[in-house]
Write an enzyme that holds these catalytic residues in place. Sequence first.
Site, PDB file in Angstrom:
ATOM      1  N   PHE A  12       0.811  -1.218   0.000  1.00 50.13           N
ATOM      2  CA  PHE A  12       0.000   0.000   0.000  1.00 50.13           C
ATOM      3  C   PHE A  12       0.851   1.279   0.000  1.00 50.13           C
ATOM      4  O   PHE A  12       0.951   1.984  -1.014  1.00 50.13           O
ATOM      5  CB  PHE A  12      -0.942  -0.048   1.200  1.00 50.13           C
ATOM      6  CG  PHE A  12      -1.593   1.259   1.559  1.00 50.13           C
ATOM      7  CD1 PHE A  12      -2.074   2.125   0.578  1.00 50.13           C
ATOM      8  CD2 PHE A  12      -1.728   1.630   2.893  1.00 50.13           C
ATOM      9  CE1 PHE A  12      -2.668   3.335   0.917  1.00 50.13           C
ATOM     10  CE2 PHE A  12      -2.322   2.827   3.232  1.00 50.13           C
ATOM     11  CZ  PHE A  12      -2.779   3.679   2.251  1.00 50.13           C
ATOM     12  N   ILE A  13       1.500   1.572   1.114  1.00 50.52           N
ATOM     13  CA  ILE A  13       2.310   2.792   1.182  1.00 50.52           C
ATOM     14  C   ILE A  13       3.517   2.672   0.267  1.00 50.52           C
ATOM     15  O   ILE A  13       3.887   3.627  -0.437  1.00 50.52           O
ATOM     16  CB  ILE A  13       2.756   3.077   2.632  1.00 50.52           C
ATOM     17  CG1 ILE A  13       1.557   3.200   3.558  1.00 50.52           C
ATOM     18  CG2 ILE A  13       3.592   4.365   2.682  1.00 50.52           C
ATOM     19  CD1 ILE A  13       1.917   3.348   5.038  1.00 50.52           C
ATOM     20  N   ASP A  32       9.754  -7.384  -2.642  1.00 52.09           N
ATOM     21  CA  ASP A  32       8.456  -7.677  -2.035  1.00 52.09           C
ATOM     22  C   ASP A  32       8.190  -9.169  -2.195  1.00 52.09           C
ATOM     23  O   ASP A  32       8.468  -9.732  -3.256  1.00 52.09           O
ATOM     24  CB  ASP A  32       7.341  -6.868  -2.724  1.00 52.09           C
ATOM     25  CG  ASP A  32       6.091  -6.720  -1.856  1.00 52.09           C
ATOM     26  OD1 ASP A  32       5.513  -7.765  -1.486  1.00 52.09           O
ATOM     27  OD2 ASP A  32       5.703  -5.581  -1.575  1.00 52.09           O
ATOM     28  N   LEU A  34       5.196 -10.416  -1.953  1.00 49.76           N
ATOM     29  CA  LEU A  34       3.809 -10.473  -2.443  1.00 49.76           C
ATOM     30  C   LEU A  34       2.855 -11.198  -1.487  1.00 49.76           C
ATOM     31  O   LEU A  34       1.795 -11.650  -1.889  1.00 49.76           O
ATOM     32  CB  LEU A  34       3.748 -11.097  -3.841  1.00 49.76           C
ATOM     33  CG  LEU A  34       4.554 -10.370  -4.931  1.00 49.76           C
ATOM     34  CD1 LEU A  34       4.399 -11.090  -6.275  1.00 49.76           C
ATOM     35  CD2 LEU A  34       4.123  -8.910  -5.060  1.00 49.76           C
ATOM     36  N   TYR A 141       3.114  -6.874  17.280  1.00 53.23           N
ATOM     37  CA  TYR A 141       3.430  -6.005  16.142  1.00 53.23           C
ATOM     38  C   TYR A 141       4.072  -4.698  16.608  1.00 53.23           C
ATOM     39  O   TYR A 141       5.122  -4.278  16.095  1.00 53.23           O
ATOM     40  CB  TYR A 141       2.160  -5.706  15.346  1.00 53.23           C
ATOM     41  CG  TYR A 141       2.328  -4.591  14.339  1.00 53.23           C
ATOM     42  CD1 TYR A 141       3.263  -4.697  13.307  1.00 53.23           C
ATOM     43  CD2 TYR A 141       1.561  -3.434  14.408  1.00 53.23           C
ATOM     44  CE1 TYR A 141       3.431  -3.668  12.386  1.00 53.23           C
ATOM     45  CE2 TYR A 141       1.714  -2.407  13.495  1.00 53.23           C
ATOM     46  CZ  TYR A 141       2.653  -2.531  12.485  1.00 53.23           C
ATOM     47  OH  TYR A 141       2.823  -1.510  11.581  1.00 53.23           O
ATOM     48  N   LYS A 145       8.027  -3.405  15.922  1.00 52.23           N
ATOM     49  CA  LYS A 145       8.384  -2.130  15.303  1.00 52.23           C
ATOM     50  C   LYS A 145       9.357  -1.351  16.190  1.00 52.23           C
ATOM     51  O   LYS A 145      10.303  -0.742  15.700  1.00 52.23           O
ATOM     52  CB  LYS A 145       7.120  -1.303  15.032  1.00 52.23           C
ATOM     53  CG  LYS A 145       6.411  -1.688  13.749  1.00 52.23           C
ATOM     54  CD  LYS A 145       7.298  -1.408  12.553  1.00 52.23           C
ATOM     55  CE  LYS A 145       6.653  -1.757  11.240  1.00 52.23           C
ATOM     56  NZ  LYS A 145       7.584  -1.570  10.106  1.00 52.23           N
ATOM     57  N   ASN A 170      -2.486   6.465  11.205  1.00 45.63           N
ATOM     58  CA  ASN A 170      -3.283   5.540  10.404  1.00 45.63           C
ATOM     59  C   ASN A 170      -3.370   6.049   8.969  1.00 45.63           C
ATOM     60  O   ASN A 170      -4.152   6.951   8.672  1.00 45.63           O
ATOM     61  CB  ASN A 170      -4.682   5.383  11.008  1.00 45.63           C
ATOM     62  CG  ASN A 170      -4.670   4.532  12.263  1.00 45.63           C
ATOM     63  OD1 ASN A 170      -4.045   4.893  13.253  1.00 45.63           O
ATOM     64  ND2 ASN A 170      -5.349   3.405  12.236  1.00 45.63           N
ATOM     65  N   ILE A 200     -18.466  -2.406  12.589  1.00 50.45           N
ATOM     66  CA  ILE A 200     -17.737  -1.367  13.313  1.00 50.45           C
ATOM     67  C   ILE A 200     -17.341  -1.915  14.682  1.00 50.45           C
ATOM     68  O   ILE A 200     -18.192  -2.237  15.510  1.00 50.45           O
ATOM     69  CB  ILE A 200     -18.593  -0.090  13.474  1.00 50.45           C
ATOM     70  CG1 ILE A 200     -18.917   0.492  12.096  1.00 50.45           C
ATOM     71  CG2 ILE A 200     -17.875   0.931  14.344  1.00 50.45           C
ATOM     72  CD1 ILE A 200     -19.743   1.774  12.143  1.00 50.45           C
ATOM     73  N   ARG A 265     -11.335  -5.416  19.198  1.00 54.02           N
ATOM     74  CA  ARG A 265     -10.600  -6.670  19.135  1.00 54.02           C
ATOM     75  C   ARG A 265      -9.291  -6.588  19.918  1.00 54.02           C
ATOM     76  O   ARG A 265      -8.825  -5.513  20.265  1.00 54.02           O
ATOM     77  CB  ARG A 265     -10.339  -7.041  17.673  1.00 54.02           C
ATOM     78  CG  ARG A 265     -11.609  -7.338  16.894  1.00 54.02           C
ATOM     79  CD  ARG A 265     -11.391  -7.374  15.402  1.00 54.02           C
ATOM     80  NE  ARG A 265     -11.057  -6.049  14.884  1.00 54.02           N
ATOM     81  CZ  ARG A 265     -10.865  -5.790  13.593  1.00 54.02           C
ATOM     82  NH1 ARG A 265     -10.973  -6.758  12.701  1.00 54.02           N
ATOM     83  NH2 ARG A 265     -10.563  -4.572  13.201  1.00 54.02           N
TER      84      ARG A 265
END
Length: 308
Positions: A12-13, A32, A34, A141, A145, A170, A200, A265
Amino acid sequence: MSNILVTGGAGFIGSNLVHELIKQGEKVVVIDDLSQGKLENLHKKAKFYKLKVEDTGIFQIVKQEKIDYIFHLAAQIDVRKSFSNPILDAKSNIIGTINILQAAKEAGVRKFIFASSGGVIYGDTNKQATEEVETKPSSPYGISKLVGEKYLELYGKEYGIKYTIIRYANVYGQRQNPDGEAGVVAIFTKQMLNNKQCTIYGFGKMIRDYVYVKDAVDATILAMNKGENEIFNIGTGRPTSVNELFSIMKEITKYSITPLYKPKRRGELDRSILDCRKAEKLLKWKPRVTLEEGIRQTINWFKNYKNI
């Protein structure tokens, strides 16, 4: 013209970054595996290697391609998956980062720009988090990081590698995966355009700092020549609840289905907002795209996307 390596350049980014770098006349190499990225995201002028970031073949690529700058964006980014498979998370985000750093050290790369996550690294923030506040990641995660950041700081100190750490808020926008567990804007967009019910979580009360991908990419590219050995938050500082986000998107898409509300979650934060004044001062960067305009541009892109 510089030789630039972008890990995760089909994601994405990463793919948005690659497109902008090539637009600016740079020579770009993409690595990548993939697992999350897509071949269709690749710029036709980018040289592509299908490889995991923990693969030792990266050493040869960095030397062979005479890489000047590395943008390390490849990562396992799913908070839920980091709980269910922390070993996979650590392999990609910790071992992979060390592997890329070793390759950069051996090849004498000029600078290493590391994509971190302000959206998870600070934990819940009662007010806008500056880069100096205590880090309190609440998921594997987030921890992975933070560990990547610490390795980068160590390599900078011990081996003289110049670096910049970018802590994204985000990020949303074109090419975000609408089928993953993360990326609520893309997920909502797909459901709304297909007239399906949205789910949601956290009953819509969770607060986030949403930054448009083009603004995030602009900040990342500025880090090539500015902000040496610094950490920068890249966001907007605007607190937006998921319910508010849903309302904005609902109005733009003329969506009318009542959403399904569920508890938040595991690993999800109640509130995450970034203070980005340091980036404004040292990178000379400010977000240009409002949330409403960014959402509109994102939805328009997805409308023309054949697989939505």
